[in-house]
Scaffold this motif. Sequence first.
Motif, PDB file in Angstrom:
ATOM      1  N   UNK A 105       0.766  -1.264  -0.025  1.00 33.90           N
ATOM      2  CA  UNK A 105       0.062  -0.021   0.172  1.00 33.90           C
ATOM      3  C   UNK A 105       0.809   1.168  -0.023  1.00 33.90           C
ATOM      4  N   UNK A 106       1.898   1.179   0.475  1.00 28.81           N
ATOM      5  CA  UNK A 106       2.706   2.440   0.652  1.00 28.81           C
ATOM      6  C   UNK A 106       3.397   2.707  -0.806  1.00 28.81           C
ATOM      7  N   UNK A 107       3.133   2.080  -1.870  1.00 31.09           N
ATOM      8  CA  UNK A 107       3.513   2.100  -3.021  1.00 31.09           C
ATOM      9  C   UNK A 107       2.790   2.862  -3.892  1.00 31.09           C
ATOM     10  N   UNK A 108       1.160   3.396  -3.260  1.00 30.22           N
ATOM     11  CA  UNK A 108       0.419   4.039  -3.965  1.00 30.22           C
ATOM     12  C   UNK A 108       0.763   5.562  -4.233  1.00 30.22           C
ATOM     13  N   UNK A 109       1.535   5.600  -5.157  1.00 31.53           N
ATOM     14  CA  UNK A 109       1.917   7.080  -5.847  1.00 31.53           C
ATOM     15  C   UNK A 109       0.564   7.622  -6.349  1.00 31.53           C
ATOM     16  N   UNK A 110       0.650   8.973  -6.193  1.00 29.17           N
ATOM     17  CA  UNK A 110      -0.425   9.773  -6.536  1.00 29.17           C
ATOM     18  C   UNK A 110      -1.762   9.584  -6.098  1.00 29.17           C
ATOM     19  N   UNK A 111      -1.868   8.791  -4.758  1.00 28.19           N
ATOM     20  CA  UNK A 111      -3.163   8.410  -4.245  1.00 28.19           C
ATOM     21  C   UNK A 111      -3.938   9.462  -3.839  1.00 28.19           C
ATOM     22  N   UNK A 112      -3.366  10.483  -3.187  1.00 24.60           N
ATOM     23  CA  UNK A 112      -4.128  11.752  -2.676  1.00 24.60           C
ATOM     24  C   UNK A 112      -4.674  12.582  -3.784  1.00 24.60           C
TER      25      UNK A 112
END
Length: 241
Positions: free
Chosen positions: A146-153
């Motif tokens: 989950x910490x690899x979700x770039x651009x999530x925000x």
Amino acid sequence: MILHVKPDGGVPSFIPGQYVALGLMGAAPRYVGAGEEVEPLAEDKIIKRAYSIGTSPEQRDYFEFYIAVVPTGSLTSRLAAIKEGDRLFCQPKVTGTFTLDSVPADHNLVLVSTGTGIAPFMSMIRTPSTWTHGRKITVVHGVRHPEDFAYSEELQSFEANNSSFQYLPIASRAAESWEGRKGRVQRLFESGEINLNPLLDHVFLCGNPAMIEELEVSLTTFGFSLHSKKLPGNLHLEKYW
């Protein structure tokens, strides 16, 4: 890493989904802790690789790239060591056919990625002309953790402010405590969470070759046709590595 590059001649015109080559000399330092290079290169040799652009063409200040750093890699282990203001090679010509040019304005987009394969889709959705009237846009991003979700925000903000936009993050190696979607990207298609219509949807696949190959087989069986310059279709592939 997310890297911003300002070309000497300014950001040239390009189409969302295209890519450009970056490079550094073999003499450039590698980041502290990098693994031993698989193929050590001569110091006077330039190392070049192609990377999809993540910024919109309307962003004229810099290119943005989302890059996975490989500890034993020749170029990324050097890119990870550069500092703000350092110089590198940026190819003047932008190229690539993984674009929305052939997609009718009234067709939906299903943008499926793994890892850094999300970069060209960020360029697309950051560009106002992508958001045609009545079009639905779905972004799928598969990662291991989950910490690899770039651009999530940013993607969550798009979803909160646009009823026509859906963001589907999924992690294949999440801890038991993770409350989000778990598994591979393919599971979203198998479970029916992504409901496709070959007459209305264009699917774009970018990232892990295994994911692309599996979905290519299942989607062409379902009625999608592979896109090419000579024979336009509604299934578009970009094998990112």
